[in-house]
Design a protein around this motif. Structure first.
Motif, mmCIF file in Angstrom:
data_model
loop_
_atom_site.group_PDB
_atom_site.id
_atom_site.type_symbol
_atom_site.label_atom_id
_atom_site.label_comp_id
_atom_site.label_asym_id
_atom_site.label_seq_id
_atom_site.Cartn_x
_atom_site.Cartn_y
_atom_site.Cartn_z
ATOM 1 N N GLN A 1 0.829 -1.204 0.000
ATOM 2 C CA GLN A 1 0.000 0.000 0.000
ATOM 3 C C GLN A 1 0.868 1.261 0.000
ATOM 4 O O GLN A 1 0.569 2.239 -0.697
ATOM 5 C CB GLN A 1 -0.928 -0.009 1.216
ATOM 6 C CG GLN A 1 -1.989 -1.098 1.151
ATOM 7 C CD GLN A 1 -2.737 -1.274 2.473
ATOM 8 O OE1 GLN A 1 -2.497 -0.525 3.431
ATOM 9 N NE2 GLN A 1 -3.626 -2.250 2.533
ATOM 10 N N GLU B 1 2.359 1.760 -3.429
ATOM 11 C CA GLU B 1 1.381 2.285 -4.372
ATOM 12 C C GLU B 1 1.181 3.784 -4.189
ATOM 13 O O GLU B 1 1.037 4.526 -5.176
ATOM 14 C CB GLU B 1 0.052 1.538 -4.216
ATOM 15 C CG GLU B 1 0.110 0.096 -4.730
ATOM 16 C CD GLU B 1 -1.185 -0.666 -4.485
ATOM 17 O OE1 GLU B 1 -1.882 -0.351 -3.503
ATOM 18 O OE2 GLU B 1 -1.491 -1.558 -5.273
ATOM 19 N N GLU C 1 2.119 6.736 -6.999
ATOM 20 C CA GLU C 1 1.214 7.829 -7.368
ATOM 21 C C GLU C 1 1.935 9.173 -7.299
ATOM 22 O O GLU C 1 1.779 10.023 -8.184
ATOM 23 C CB GLU C 1 -0.005 7.830 -6.442
ATOM 24 C CG GLU C 1 -1.046 8.878 -6.805
ATOM 25 C CD GLU C 1 -2.274 8.811 -5.910
ATOM 26 O OE1 GLU C 1 -3.135 9.695 -6.036
ATOM 27 O OE2 GLU C 1 -2.357 7.884 -5.084
ATOM 28 N N VAL D 1 3.257 -6.637 -8.401
ATOM 29 C CA VAL D 1 3.607 -5.225 -8.501
ATOM 30 C C VAL D 1 3.409 -4.740 -9.935
ATOM 31 O O VAL D 1 2.828 -3.669 -10.171
ATOM 32 C CB VAL D 1 5.059 -4.978 -8.047
ATOM 33 C CG1 VAL D 1 5.493 -3.553 -8.368
ATOM 34 C CG2 VAL D 1 5.199 -5.243 -6.559
ATOM 35 N N ARG E 1 -0.304 -4.293 -10.572
ATOM 36 C CA ARG E 1 -0.903 -3.178 -9.835
ATOM 37 C C ARG E 1 -0.460 -1.829 -10.387
ATOM 38 O O ARG E 1 -1.266 -0.908 -10.532
ATOM 39 C CB ARG E 1 -0.550 -3.278 -8.345
ATOM 40 C CG ARG E 1 -1.227 -4.422 -7.628
ATOM 41 C CD ARG E 1 -1.134 -4.233 -6.132
ATOM 42 N NE ARG E 1 -1.612 -5.391 -5.398
ATOM 43 C CZ ARG E 1 -1.982 -5.370 -4.121
ATOM 44 N NH1 ARG E 1 -1.912 -4.248 -3.445
ATOM 45 N NH2 ARG E 1 -2.405 -6.459 -3.514
ATOM 46 N N VAL E 2 0.828 -1.696 -10.667
ATOM 47 C CA VAL E 2 1.336 -0.428 -11.193
ATOM 48 C C VAL E 2 0.769 -0.173 -12.576
ATOM 49 O O VAL E 2 0.396 0.956 -12.919
ATOM 50 C CB VAL E 2 2.875 -0.428 -11.212
ATOM 51 C CG1 VAL E 2 3.411 0.819 -11.922
ATOM 52 C CG2 VAL E 2 3.427 -0.496 -9.788
ATOM 53 N N ALA F 1 -2.784 0.960 -12.101
ATOM 54 C CA ALA F 1 -2.918 2.242 -11.411
ATOM 55 C C ALA F 1 -2.465 3.418 -12.267
ATOM 56 O O ALA F 1 -3.011 4.524 -12.152
ATOM 57 C CB ALA F 1 -2.114 2.215 -10.110
#
Length: 295
Positions: free
Chosen positions: A32, A35, A39, A66, A69-70, A73
């Motif tokens: 978390q 992430e 951002e 990872v 997720r990246v 995102a």
């Protein structure tokens, strides 16, 4: 930029392409935090992110977590590291297929380090021994599905007999199909410029991208630099040894990396790759106000 941008194309045109390297967090809380930092790092207009994995491929699954997720995102291209350590050719191909399914656009193709306590790399039965063989495998089995980055060593790979041999090995990787060379960390830009010139003289004409790791804690920097045989300049070492406060060491180290960045920009590097250790505070201070990104 979209995920369809080829890796080689990231370094064409005016301006300086930047990218950030992550590593797989060990906990959900760490994920978390990473992430949130990703951002914050996107404000600097990175072209892509990369994600490494632990010794012996110990975090391969988390690496792909990872990557996914990246990718979701940021909608930016993401590169997965991949080494020859402990994997057969079939297993390497399995990993590459899953990496593509999970959203990886690029691969950082590496031989990998010898096991802890050993000074010599040993390929597994049915595996690969050299990074150029891994590049050849990716190109033969996956054609142009992945962009490929390989590693270069401004201060010479610690296992190389000499600088000339090291460059010969690097050229093998590029000739096998690598798009770019990303360097090991260094703290004296003159080391990089000598390396870049030597690459050109050796017929290596892909982008040579400097890798920068800000020194935010001197003991940690000494440990990391020792692992890859990177030299910490006497002036930087003296400045950091003169203070004990962590905040002061942070300021000195980040300012050194900022000046490295400014000098690299003035010397028209095609890109800069930042080893950010899943944090954004040093990068934010280091890059604030600088003119980065492609135009």
């Amino acid at each position: 930029m979209t995920s369809t941008t080829k890796l080689a194309d990231q370094y064409r045109g005016e301006g300086c392409t930047i990218s950030f390297e992550l590593f797989p967090p060990k906990t959900d809380k760490g994920m978390q935090l990473m992430e949130r930092n990703v951002e914050r790092l996107t404000q600097f207009g990175p072209a892509f992110f990369t994600c490494t994995y632990g010794a012996g491929g110990s975090t391969q699954t988390k690496t792909l977590d990872v990557v996914q997720r990246v990718r979701q995102a940021t909608d930016l291209p993401v590169a997965s590291h991949l080494t020859c350590v402990g994997l057969t050719v079939d297993q390497l191909c399995d990993y590459l297929r899953e990496a593509k399914q999970r959203g990886a656009d690029y691969i950082v193709a590496l031989r990998g380090d010898p096991p802890q306590g050993s000074t010599e790399f040993q390929a597994v039965a049915g595996g690969l021994r050299y990074a150029n063989e891994l590049v050849e495998l990716i190109r033969s089995e996956f054609a142009d599905e992945f962009g490929i980055a390989v590693a270069g060593y401004p201060e010479v790979h610690q296992e190389a007999i000499d600088a000339a041999t090291d460059l010969t090995n690097l050229k093998r990787k590029v000739d096998a199909g690598a798009d770019v060379v990303v360097t090991q960390l260094f703290y004296d830009n003159d080391d990089f410029y000598r390396f870049r010139d030597a690459c050109d003289q050796a017929g290596i004409h892909v982008p040579i991208v400097p890798g920068i790791l800000p020194v935010t804690n001197f003991r940690q920097a000494e440990r990391i630099a020792g692992l890859c045989k990177a030299r910490i300049p006497d002036q930087l070492a003296a400045a950091m040894n003169a203070v004990e406060d962590d905040a002061e060491q942070f300021e000195i180290g980040v300012e050194h990396a900022r000046q490295q960045t400014i000098d690299l920009l003035e010397n028209q590097v095609a890109g800069i790759h930042y080893y950010v250790l899943n944090k954004s505070d040093a990068a934010e201070k280091m890059l604030e106000g600088l003119s980065l990104g492609k135009v």
